[in-house]
Design a protein around this motif. Structure first.
Motif, PDB file in Angstrom:
ATOM      1  N   MET A   1       0.831  -1.165   0.000  1.00  0.00           N
ATOM      2  CA  MET A   1       0.000   0.000   0.000  1.00  0.00           C
ATOM      3  C   MET A   1       0.885   1.241   0.000  1.00  0.00           C
ATOM      4  N   PHE A   2       0.443   2.265  -0.705  1.00  0.00           N
ATOM      5  CA  PHE A   2       1.208   3.509  -0.740  1.00  0.00           C
ATOM      6  C   PHE A   2       0.254   4.704  -0.685  1.00  0.00           C
ATOM      7  N   LEU A   3       0.781   5.821  -0.225  1.00  0.00           N
ATOM      8  CA  LEU A   3       0.019   7.066  -0.114  1.00  0.00           C
ATOM      9  C   LEU A   3       0.711   8.159  -0.916  1.00  0.00           C
ATOM     10  N   ILE A   4      -0.082   8.982  -1.538  1.00  0.00           N
ATOM     11  CA  ILE A   4       0.445  10.163  -2.206  1.00  0.00           C
ATOM     12  C   ILE A   4      -0.052  11.359  -1.410  1.00  0.00           C
ATOM     13  N   ALA A   5       0.875  12.018  -0.709  1.00  0.00           N
ATOM     14  CA  ALA A   5       0.517  13.153   0.138  1.00  0.00           C
ATOM     15  C   ALA A   5       1.533  14.267  -0.063  1.00  0.00           C
ATOM     16  N   GLY A   6       1.121  15.468   0.267  1.00  0.00           N
ATOM     17  CA  GLY A   6       2.011  16.614   0.157  1.00  0.00           C
ATOM     18  C   GLY A   6       1.283  17.893   0.516  1.00  0.00           C
ATOM     19  N   VAL A   7       2.002  18.997   0.422  1.00  0.00           N
ATOM     20  CA  VAL A   7       1.441  20.315   0.685  1.00  0.00           C
ATOM     21  C   VAL A   7       1.380  21.056  -0.644  1.00  0.00           C
ATOM     22  N   GLN A   8       0.196  21.623  -0.944  1.00  0.00           N
ATOM     23  CA  GLN A   8       0.044  22.345  -2.208  1.00  0.00           C
ATOM     24  C   GLN A   8      -0.634  23.687  -1.966  1.00  0.00           C
ATOM     25  N   PRO A   9      -0.276  24.708  -2.765  1.00  0.00           N
ATOM     26  CA  PRO A   9      -0.907  26.020  -2.612  1.00  0.00           C
ATOM     27  C   PRO A   9      -2.274  26.059  -3.287  1.00  0.00           C
ATOM     28  N   ARG A  33      -5.805  35.543  -1.540  1.00  0.00           N
ATOM     29  CA  ARG A  33      -4.901  34.958  -0.558  1.00  0.00           C
ATOM     30  C   ARG A  33      -4.475  33.584  -1.055  1.00  0.00           C
ATOM     31  N   VAL A  34      -3.219  33.223  -0.821  1.00  0.00           N
ATOM     32  CA  VAL A  34      -2.718  31.897  -1.179  1.00  0.00           C
ATOM     33  C   VAL A  34      -2.524  31.107   0.108  1.00  0.00           C
ATOM     34  N   ASP A  35      -3.342  30.065   0.269  1.00  0.00           N
ATOM     35  CA  ASP A  35      -3.258  29.180   1.430  1.00  0.00           C
ATOM     36  C   ASP A  35      -2.585  27.878   1.010  1.00  0.00           C
ATOM     37  N   HIS A  36      -1.913  27.232   1.960  1.00  0.00           N
ATOM     38  CA  HIS A  36      -1.275  25.944   1.699  1.00  0.00           C
ATOM     39  C   HIS A  36      -2.040  24.848   2.437  1.00  0.00           C
ATOM     40  N   TYR A  37      -2.340  23.775   1.721  1.00  0.00           N
ATOM     41  CA  TYR A  37      -3.141  22.676   2.255  1.00  0.00           C
ATOM     42  C   TYR A  37      -2.361  21.370   2.210  1.00  0.00           C
ATOM     43  N   LEU A  38      -2.575  20.556   3.237  1.00  0.00           N
ATOM     44  CA  LEU A  38      -2.086  19.186   3.239  1.00  0.00           C
ATOM     45  C   LEU A  38      -3.033  18.385   2.361  1.00  0.00           C
ATOM     46  N   PHE A  41      -3.760  12.237  -1.962  1.00  0.00           N
ATOM     47  CA  PHE A  41      -4.165  11.865  -3.321  1.00  0.00           C
ATOM     48  C   PHE A  41      -4.681  13.089  -4.088  1.00  0.00           C
ATOM     49  N   PHE A  42      -3.956  14.211  -3.952  1.00  0.00           N
ATOM     50  CA  PHE A  42      -4.219  15.473  -4.658  1.00  0.00           C
ATOM     51  C   PHE A  42      -5.532  16.134  -4.258  1.00  0.00           C
ATOM     52  N   ILE A  43      -6.094  15.747  -3.121  1.00  0.00           N
ATOM     53  CA  ILE A  43      -7.306  16.369  -2.600  1.00  0.00           C
ATOM     54  C   ILE A  43      -6.918  17.172  -1.366  1.00  0.00           C
ATOM     55  N   PRO A  44      -7.100  18.522  -1.399  1.00  0.00           N
ATOM     56  CA  PRO A  44      -6.742  19.330  -0.238  1.00  0.00           C
ATOM     57  C   PRO A  44      -7.647  19.010   0.952  1.00  0.00           C
ATOM     58  N   LEU A  45      -7.021  18.675   2.100  1.00  0.00           N
ATOM     59  CA  LEU A  45      -7.793  18.268   3.265  1.00  0.00           C
ATOM     60  C   LEU A  45      -7.708  19.268   4.415  1.00  0.00           C
ATOM     61  N   ILE A  46      -6.498  19.636   4.818  1.00  0.00           N
ATOM     62  CA  ILE A  46      -6.293  20.467   6.000  1.00  0.00           C
ATOM     63  C   ILE A  46      -5.430  21.670   5.629  1.00  0.00           C
ATOM     64  N   ARG A  47      -5.901  22.882   6.010  1.00  0.00           N
ATOM     65  CA  ARG A  47      -5.078  24.075   5.760  1.00  0.00           C
ATOM     66  C   ARG A  47      -3.921  24.075   6.738  1.00  0.00           C
ATOM     67  N   VAL A  48      -2.710  24.133   6.192  1.00  0.00           N
ATOM     68  CA  VAL A  48      -1.499  24.119   6.995  1.00  0.00           C
ATOM     69  C   VAL A  48      -1.026  25.541   7.269  1.00  0.00           C
TER      70      VAL A  48
END
Length: 104
Positions: A1-9, A33-38, A41-48
């Motif tokens: 199993m693998f996960l694709i996660a990251g922070v994106q603007p 405003r430019v917010d960064h989200y965790l 799978f390329f779906i923004p979930l949590i604002r970091v």
């Protein structure tokens, strides 16, 4: 199993009231405003990180310095010209007529 996660603007419009852009003269600058989200799978979930608001012109795609630039804060060159379309006087430093949007 693998996960694709990251922070994106993600760019968000904060205010829907247009303001005049000092670069092009059109009333198409919006507070943005430019917010960064965790993302998972390329779906923004949590604002970091929440970004600082700034003006972004949708006409010329330029960010404007200062968070709340208004028409009074725009430096005028003093030289004026007359629009060929609406016949109103405006500052010569604008690329577009601030009254009707005609290219100067």
């Amino acid at each position: 199993m693998f996960l694709i996660a990251g922070v994106q603007p993600k760019t968000r419009r904060v205010d829907d009231n247009p303001q005049r852009c000092p670069a092009c003269g059109l009333s198409q600058a919006f507070t943005t405003r430019v917010d960064h989200y965790l993302s998972l799978f390329f779906i923004p979930l949590i604002r970091v990180k929440q970004g600082e608001p700034f003006l972004l012109c949708e006409g010329c795609q330029r960010p404007v310095n200062g968070s709340r630039a208004t028409a009074q804060e725009v430096p005028l060159s003093g030289a004026s010209t007359v629009c060929v379309a609406c016949k109103k006087v405006f500052d010569r430093s604008f690329k577009y007529c601030p009254h009707c949007g005609q290219r100067a």
